[in-house]
Design a protein around this motif. Structure first.
Motif, PDB file in Angstrom:
ATOM      1  N   ARG A  80       1.059  -1.360  -0.027  1.00  0.00           N
ATOM      2  CA  ARG A  80       0.157  -0.080   0.045  1.00  0.00           C
ATOM      3  C   ARG A  80       0.871   1.552  -0.291  1.00  0.00           C
ATOM      4  N   VAL A  81       2.653   1.443   0.197  1.00  0.00           N
ATOM      5  CA  VAL A  81       3.266   2.456   0.285  1.00  0.00           C
ATOM      6  C   VAL A  81       4.152   2.251  -0.705  1.00  0.00           C
ATOM      7  N   SER A  82       5.129   2.338  -1.224  1.00  0.00           N
ATOM      8  CA  SER A  82       5.915   2.581  -1.091  1.00  0.00           C
ATOM      9  C   SER A  82       6.266   0.526  -1.578  1.00  0.00           C
ATOM     10  N   GLU A  83       6.931  -0.203  -3.244  1.00  0.00           N
ATOM     11  CA  GLU A  83       7.116  -1.385  -3.338  1.00  0.00           C
ATOM     12  C   GLU A  83       8.791  -1.895  -1.607  1.00  0.00           C
ATOM     13  N   ALA A  84       9.014  -1.228  -1.600  1.00  0.00           N
ATOM     14  CA  ALA A  84      10.399  -0.721  -1.039  1.00  0.00           C
ATOM     15  C   ALA A  84      10.481  -1.057   0.549  1.00  0.00           C
ATOM     16  N   LEU A  85       9.224  -0.655   1.188  1.00  0.00           N
ATOM     17  CA  LEU A  85       8.959  -0.724   2.337  1.00  0.00           C
ATOM     18  C   LEU A  85       7.612  -2.025   2.489  1.00  0.00           C
ATOM     19  N   VAL A  86       7.639  -2.436   1.875  1.00  0.00           N
ATOM     20  CA  VAL A  86       6.819  -3.474   2.086  1.00  0.00           C
ATOM     21  C   VAL A  86       7.200  -4.898   1.539  1.00  0.00           C
ATOM     22  N   ARG A  87       7.234  -5.880   2.873  1.00  0.00           N
ATOM     23  CA  ARG A  87       8.303  -7.597   2.823  1.00  0.00           C
ATOM     24  C   ARG A  87       7.122  -7.726   3.278  1.00  0.00           C
ATOM     25  N   ALA A  88       6.396  -9.090   1.966  1.00  0.00           N
ATOM     26  CA  ALA A  88       4.609  -9.817   2.363  1.00  0.00           C
ATOM     27  C   ALA A  88       5.908 -10.850   1.914  1.00  0.00           C
ATOM     28  N   SER A  89       5.139 -12.258   2.474  1.00  0.00           N
ATOM     29  CA  SER A  89       5.724 -13.442   2.213  1.00  0.00           C
ATOM     30  C   SER A  89       4.235 -14.244   2.682  1.00  0.00           C
ATOM     31  N   LEU A  90       4.136 -15.926   1.241  1.00  0.00           N
ATOM     32  CA  LEU A  90       3.215 -17.129   1.897  1.00  0.00           C
ATOM     33  C   LEU A  90       3.713 -18.272   1.373  1.00  0.00           C
ATOM     34  N   THR A  91       3.627 -18.505   3.082  1.00  0.00           N
ATOM     35  CA  THR A  91       4.389 -20.163   3.517  1.00  0.00           C
ATOM     36  C   THR A  91       3.705 -21.557   4.308  1.00  0.00           C
ATOM     37  N   TRP A  92       4.217 -22.288   3.939  1.00  0.00           N
ATOM     38  CA  TRP A  92       3.214 -23.010   4.324  1.00  0.00           C
ATOM     39  C   TRP A  92       3.732 -24.391   5.594  1.00  0.00           C
ATOM     40  N   GLU A  93       3.005 -23.447   6.668  1.00  0.00           N
ATOM     41  CA  GLU A  93       3.846 -24.332   7.771  1.00  0.00           C
ATOM     42  C   GLU A  93       2.946 -24.364   8.781  1.00  0.00           C
ATOM     43  N   PRO A  94       3.007 -25.656   9.814  1.00  0.00           N
ATOM     44  CA  PRO A  94       2.253 -25.821  10.729  1.00  0.00           C
ATOM     45  C   PRO A  94       1.672 -24.305  11.701  1.00  0.00           C
ATOM     46  N   ALA A 120      -5.246 -31.096  12.206  1.00  0.00           N
ATOM     47  CA  ALA A 120      -4.492 -31.986  12.681  1.00  0.00           C
ATOM     48  C   ALA A 120      -3.457 -31.392  13.671  1.00  0.00           C
ATOM     49  N   PRO A 121      -2.850 -31.531  14.813  1.00  0.00           N
ATOM     50  CA  PRO A 121      -1.324 -31.676  15.772  1.00  0.00           C
ATOM     51  C   PRO A 121      -0.009 -31.541  14.574  1.00  0.00           C
ATOM     52  N   GLY A 122       0.869 -30.583  13.886  1.00  0.00           N
ATOM     53  CA  GLY A 122       1.708 -30.319  13.537  1.00  0.00           C
ATOM     54  C   GLY A 122       1.408 -30.468  12.003  1.00  0.00           C
ATOM     55  N   GLU A 123       0.087 -30.553  11.917  1.00  0.00           N
ATOM     56  CA  GLU A 123      -0.167 -30.438  10.226  1.00  0.00           C
ATOM     57  C   GLU A 123      -0.202 -28.853   9.468  1.00  0.00           C
ATOM     58  N   PRO A 124       0.314 -28.724   8.271  1.00  0.00           N
ATOM     59  CA  PRO A 124       0.386 -27.270   7.805  1.00  0.00           C
ATOM     60  C   PRO A 124      -0.469 -26.560   7.213  1.00  0.00           C
ATOM     61  N   THR A 125      -0.427 -25.546   6.940  1.00  0.00           N
ATOM     62  CA  THR A 125      -1.409 -24.397   6.725  1.00  0.00           C
ATOM     63  C   THR A 125      -1.261 -22.861   5.775  1.00  0.00           C
ATOM     64  N   LEU A 126      -1.477 -22.562   5.118  1.00  0.00           N
ATOM     65  CA  LEU A 126      -1.294 -21.269   4.280  1.00  0.00           C
ATOM     66  C   LEU A 126      -0.914 -20.089   5.626  1.00  0.00           C
ATOM     67  N   VAL A 127       0.196 -20.101   5.409  1.00  0.00           N
ATOM     68  CA  VAL A 127       0.520 -18.698   6.712  1.00  0.00           C
ATOM     69  C   VAL A 127       1.099 -17.891   6.040  1.00  0.00           C
ATOM     70  N   HIS A 128       0.577 -16.872   6.202  1.00  0.00           N
ATOM     71  CA  HIS A 128       0.290 -14.591   5.288  1.00  0.00           C
ATOM     72  C   HIS A 128       1.022 -14.084   6.621  1.00  0.00           C
ATOM     73  N   ARG A 129       2.555 -13.978   5.737  1.00  0.00           N
ATOM     74  CA  ARG A 129       3.120 -12.340   6.600  1.00  0.00           C
ATOM     75  C   ARG A 129       3.309 -11.247   6.397  1.00  0.00           C
ATOM     76  N   HIS A 130       3.216 -10.259   6.341  1.00  0.00           N
ATOM     77  CA  HIS A 130       3.467  -8.245   6.040  1.00  0.00           C
ATOM     78  C   HIS A 130       3.638  -8.352   6.838  1.00  0.00           C
ATOM     79  N   VAL A 131       4.765  -6.721   6.392  1.00  0.00           N
ATOM     80  CA  VAL A 131       5.697  -6.197   6.989  1.00  0.00           C
ATOM     81  C   VAL A 131       5.092  -4.771   6.577  1.00  0.00           C
ATOM     82  N   VAL A 132       5.173  -3.542   7.106  1.00  0.00           N
ATOM     83  CA  VAL A 132       5.413  -2.475   6.238  1.00  0.00           C
ATOM     84  C   VAL A 132       6.364  -2.007   7.054  1.00  0.00           C
ATOM     85  N   LEU A 133       7.431  -1.117   6.720  1.00  0.00           N
ATOM     86  CA  LEU A 133       8.792  -0.110   7.163  1.00  0.00           C
ATOM     87  C   LEU A 133       9.098   0.403   7.081  1.00  0.00           C
TER      88      LEU A 133
END
Length: 253
Positions: free
Chosen positions: A101-115, A127-140
Motif C-alpha cells: 500500500r506504500v512504496s514497494e521498497a517499504l513492504v515485505r510480504a510472503s506466503l509459506t506452508w507451515e504448521p 491435525a497436530p503438526g499439520e501445515p497450512t497457509l501462513v501470510h506475513r506482511h511487514v510495513v517498514l
C-alpha cells in the motif's frame, strides 16, 4: 543479499470487467440512471461467463456505482449519495493486510506452508503438526523500522473452499510479495457469509512491543474471521506503532 523477485499475480477476469464498466460510468458513456445490459449481453461482450459478470457487478454495487432491483442493474443516479453511516459503524469489510500500500521498497510480504502455533491448531480445524497457509506482511519506515507487522493463519476450510487461496497450496517455495487484498471479496465469491471479530489492546509488561526508533507503544489487533457455520477461516495478529499509524475498525453489516 539480493532481494527476491516480486511475484506478479494475473488480474482476475471479473476485475477486468469491473474496470471497463467503471471507466464507462466515470466518463458517462453509461449515463446516470441508465440500465446496464443484461448479464448475458455483458458475458458475450467481454467473452466471460455469467458468474464473472455477476462478480464484477457486485464489486460495482459495493462501490455504490450501480444499483440493482427487480428490473435490472442501473448506473447510480447523480446526486443520490446514500446517507452516511455513523462514524463508528461503516458497512465495509475490514482490509486484509495482503499487499503493498506504500512504496514497494517499504513492504515485505510472503506466503509459506507451515504448521500454526499449537493453540491455534484446533481452531483452524487442523491435525497436530499439520501445515497450512501462513501470510506475513511487514510495513517498514524510511529508516527500516517496522511500522506494522501482521501474520495470518488460514484454516483447512479456507484453503479448501477459496480457489484463490487453494492455488498457493501447489507451491512448495515461499511466494514473495503476494497480494491478498481481495481476500474478503474472494470469500464472498465462494459463497461464504463471514463474520469478523477483532480485539484491540495495548500490551503491558517486559515483553510488550515498542517502536525501537522512539519508544512509542504499539497497539495489537487480534482478528478472527469465521464463516456462517462458526468455523474460523482466518486468524490474524497485527501490531503497529501507535505513534506512526492509526487503526480504523470497519465491519460488514
Amino acid at each position: 543479499m539480493a532481494e527476491p523477485d516480486t511475484e506478479v499475480a494475473e488480474v482476475p477476469l471479473y476485475l477486468r470487467v469491473a474496470a471497463v464498466l467503471r471507466d464507462d460510468l466515470a466518463h458517462r458513456r453509461i449515463s446516470p440512471g441508465t440500465r446496464l445490459p443484461s448479464e448475458r449481453s455483458l458475458s458475450q461482450r467481454y467473452h466471460v461467463n455469467r458468474q464473472t459478470v455477476r462478480s464484477a457487478l457486485q464489486l460495482l454495487r459495493d462501490e455504490r456505482l450501480v444499483v440493482t432491483d427487480r428490473r435490472g442493474t442501473f448506473a447510480a443516479a447523480a446526486g443520490t449519495e446514500p446517507e452516511p453511516a455513523a462514524p463508528a459503524l461503516t458497512a465495509r469489510r475490514p482490509n486484509f493486510p495482503g499487499g503493498p500500500r506504500v512504496s514497494e521498497a517499504l513492504v515485505r510480504a510472503s506466503l509459506t506452508w507451515e504448521p500454526p502455533p499449537t493453540p491455534l491448531t484446533s481452531r483452524l480445524l487442523l491435525a497436530p503438526g499439520e501445515p497450512t497457509l501462513v501470510h506475513r506482511h511487514v510495513v517498514l519506515g524510511p529508516q527500516g523500522t517496522a511500522l506494522q507487522r501482521a501474520v495470518s493463519w488460514f484454516s483447512r476450510p479456507a484453503v479448501t473452499e477459496i480457489p484463490q487461496l487453494a492455488r498457493y497450496r501447489r507451491g512448495k517455495d515461499g511466494h514473495h510479495q503476494p497480494d491478498l487484498r481481495l481476500l474478503y471479496h474472494w470469500m464472498h465469491q465462494a459463497g461464504l457469509r463471514i463474520t469478523h471479530r477483532e480485539s484491540v489492546g495495548v500490551p503491558s509488561g517486559p515483553d510488550a512491543p515498542y517502536d525501537a526508533s522512539g519508544g512509542a507503544a504499539r497497539l495489537v489487533v487480534h482478528r478472527v474471521v469465521s464463516d456462517q457455520h462458526g468455523h474460523a477461516l482466518e486468524i490474524t495478529d497485527i501490531d503497529f506503532s501507535a505513534q506512526s499509524a492509526a487503526w480504523t475498525y470497519e465491519f460488514s453489516a
